[in-house]
Design an enzyme around this catalytic site. Structure first.
Site, PDB file in Angstrom:
ATOM      1  N   ARG A  65      77.438 -18.230  81.824  1.00 58.31           N
ATOM      2  CA  ARG A  65      76.205 -18.078  82.118  1.00 58.31           C
ATOM      3  C   ARG A  65      75.476 -19.453  82.065  1.00 58.31           C
ATOM      4  O   ARG A  65      76.315 -20.480  81.321  1.00 58.31           O
ATOM      5  CB  ARG A  65      75.473 -17.219  81.048  1.00 58.31           C
ATOM      6  CG  ARG A  65      75.622 -17.584  79.499  1.00 58.31           C
ATOM      7  CD  ARG A  65      74.710 -16.864  78.658  1.00 58.31           C
ATOM      8  NE  ARG A  65      75.090 -17.418  77.285  1.00 58.31           N
ATOM      9  CZ  ARG A  65      74.762 -18.494  76.651  1.00 58.31           C
ATOM     10  NH1 ARG A  65      74.183 -19.355  77.545  1.00 58.31           N
ATOM     11  NH2 ARG A  65      75.046 -18.577  75.557  1.00 58.31           N
ATOM     12  N   TYR A  71      73.551 -16.949  69.565  1.00 63.03           N
ATOM     13  CA  TYR A  71      74.502 -16.228  68.856  1.00 63.03           C
ATOM     14  C   TYR A  71      74.021 -14.763  69.053  1.00 63.03           C
ATOM     15  O   TYR A  71      72.818 -14.348  69.540  1.00 63.03           O
ATOM     16  CB  TYR A  71      73.980 -16.118  67.251  1.00 63.03           C
ATOM     17  CG  TYR A  71      74.386 -15.024  66.371  1.00 63.03           C
ATOM     18  CD1 TYR A  71      75.950 -14.918  66.044  1.00 63.03           C
ATOM     19  CD2 TYR A  71      73.630 -14.233  65.742  1.00 63.03           C
ATOM     20  CE1 TYR A  71      76.405 -13.996  65.146  1.00 63.03           C
ATOM     21  CE2 TYR A  71      74.059 -13.226  65.042  1.00 63.03           C
ATOM     22  CZ  TYR A  71      75.675 -13.124  64.543  1.00 63.03           C
ATOM     23  OH  TYR A  71      76.048 -12.166  63.787  1.00 63.03           O
ATOM     24  N   HIS A  72      75.094 -13.668  69.213  1.00 61.98           N
ATOM     25  CA  HIS A  72      74.960 -12.272  69.277  1.00 61.98           C
ATOM     26  C   HIS A  72      75.522 -11.639  68.113  1.00 61.98           C
ATOM     27  O   HIS A  72      76.477 -12.049  67.614  1.00 61.98           O
ATOM     28  CB  HIS A  72      75.681 -11.790  70.812  1.00 61.98           C
ATOM     29  CG  HIS A  72      75.284 -12.346  71.710  1.00 61.98           C
ATOM     30  ND1 HIS A  72      73.685 -12.251  72.309  1.00 61.98           N
ATOM     31  CD2 HIS A  72      75.757 -12.982  72.743  1.00 61.98           C
ATOM     32  CE1 HIS A  72      73.797 -12.970  73.484  1.00 61.98           C
ATOM     33  NE2 HIS A  72      74.858 -13.338  73.879  1.00 61.98           N
ATOM     34  N   SER A 132      66.345 -14.745  74.139  1.00 57.76           N
ATOM     35  CA  SER A 132      67.061 -15.606  74.867  1.00 57.76           C
ATOM     36  C   SER A 132      67.456 -15.055  76.169  1.00 57.76           C
ATOM     37  O   SER A 132      67.859 -13.751  76.575  1.00 57.76           O
ATOM     38  CB  SER A 132      68.388 -16.151  74.059  1.00 57.76           C
ATOM     39  OG  SER A 132      67.904 -16.695  72.938  1.00 57.76           O
ATOM     40  N   GLY A 134      70.072 -16.142  79.858  1.00 58.28           N
ATOM     41  CA  GLY A 134      71.048 -16.767  80.366  1.00 58.28           C
ATOM     42  C   GLY A 134      71.514 -15.850  81.691  1.00 58.28           C
ATOM     43  O   GLY A 134      72.170 -14.728  81.533  1.00 58.28           O
ATOM     44  N   LEU A 146      69.769 -10.781  78.920  1.00 56.46           N
ATOM     45  CA  LEU A 146      68.733 -11.328  78.054  1.00 56.46           C
ATOM     46  C   LEU A 146      69.077 -10.706  76.708  1.00 56.46           C
ATOM     47  O   LEU A 146      69.967  -9.774  76.567  1.00 56.46           O
ATOM     48  CB  LEU A 146      67.381 -10.789  78.357  1.00 56.46           C
ATOM     49  CG  LEU A 146      67.046  -9.490  77.999  1.00 56.46           C
ATOM     50  CD1 LEU A 146      66.334  -8.970  76.774  1.00 56.46           C
ATOM     51  CD2 LEU A 146      66.208  -8.889  79.224  1.00 56.46           C
ATOM     52  N   SER A 147      69.038 -11.303  75.557  1.00 56.34           N
ATOM     53  CA  SER A 147      69.110 -10.745  74.138  1.00 56.34           C
ATOM     54  C   SER A 147      67.861 -10.812  73.583  1.00 56.34           C
ATOM     55  O   SER A 147      66.952 -11.827  73.322  1.00 56.34           O
ATOM     56  CB  SER A 147      70.199 -11.568  73.452  1.00 56.34           C
ATOM     57  OG  SER A 147      69.970 -12.985  73.311  1.00 56.34           O
ATOM     58  N   CYS A 163      70.282 -22.425  71.378  1.00 57.70           N
ATOM     59  CA  CYS A 163      69.952 -22.701  72.801  1.00 57.70           C
ATOM     60  C   CYS A 163      69.626 -24.262  73.101  1.00 57.70           C
ATOM     61  O   CYS A 163      69.160 -24.849  74.076  1.00 57.70           O
ATOM     62  CB  CYS A 163      68.658 -22.114  73.508  1.00 57.70           C
ATOM     63  SG  CYS A 163      68.670 -20.343  73.107  1.00 57.70           S
TER      64      CYS A 163
END
Length: 206
Positions: A65, A71-72, A132, A134, A146-147, A163
């Site tokens: 991406r 972070y997830h 965020s 990407g 997106l997150s 980021c």
């Protein structure tokens, strides 16, 4: 078509998005995948290793991406947008703005003022990043997405320059007094996404 996949590992989900995009044709219906991921750092194509400040047991996946490192983790809503952007008549920059506006509309629904940043895609509240973005475009189709931080452990963000921005604060819905589960948040966000993207993706499918 919306697919609610629950909590799934990042890398197999990314590979499935790649395969879907590679195999789709002009007639393939668009899909939105709603997921959570176990703890993982993902580093975008422009990502620099020095933005990971401390190595831990949390895996780092170099992905395709746009953007830097993020972070997830559980308690974060991740929405992957598998769209044929040729159908919509707008480009990737406009797509990013529309995704941001959907999140901003969700927050406004709860009385929270949020905004985007053309120089640093995402959604912010009082200078802190809450969502965020990407994306990757291949053959006129997009994947990734997106997150949105809902109700999660934010401490891993302190191990990175989120980021690519040193010292960037992050926040989440719970800290803003919005007490939603990830599933409830998805149910409220998706209609805003449909409106902003002018997309028709059908009914929720397991």
């Amino acid at each position: 078509m919306v697919r609610s996949l629950g909590q799934v590992e990042y890398e197999p989900t990314w590979r499935a998005m790649q395969a879907f995009t590679e195999q789709r044709t002009a007639d393939t219906a668009d899909e939105i995948w709603v997921v959570e991921h176990p703890p993982v750092f993902t580093q975008g194509l422009a990502g620099k290793p020095e933005h990971l400040l401390h190595h831990t047991a949390i895996p780092v996946v170099k992905t395709d991406r746009g953007g830097q490192i993020t972070y997830h983790g559980p308690g974060q809503l991740v929405v992957y947008l598998l769209l044929n952007v040729k159908r919509y008549g707008y480009g990737v920059r406009e797509l990013v703005r529309r995704i941001e506006r959907a999140v901003i509309a969700l927050l406004a629904q709860h009385g929270i003022e949020a905004y985007g940043d053309v120089n640093a895609p995402g959604v912010y509240v009082n200078g802190a990043k809450i969502a965020s973005l990407g994306l990757r475009i291949r053959n006129g189709a997009t994947y990734h997405g997106l997150s949105l931080n809902v109700d999660m452990d934010l401490s891993p963000f302190s191990l990175i320059n989120p980021c690519g921005y040193a010292g960037l604060a992050v926040t989440q819905l719970r800290q803003l007094g919005i007490t939603l589960s990830v599933a409830e948040c998805a149910a409220q966000l998706l209609p805003h996404l449909y409106t902003q993207l002018e997309a028709e993706v059908g009914e929720d499918t397991p």
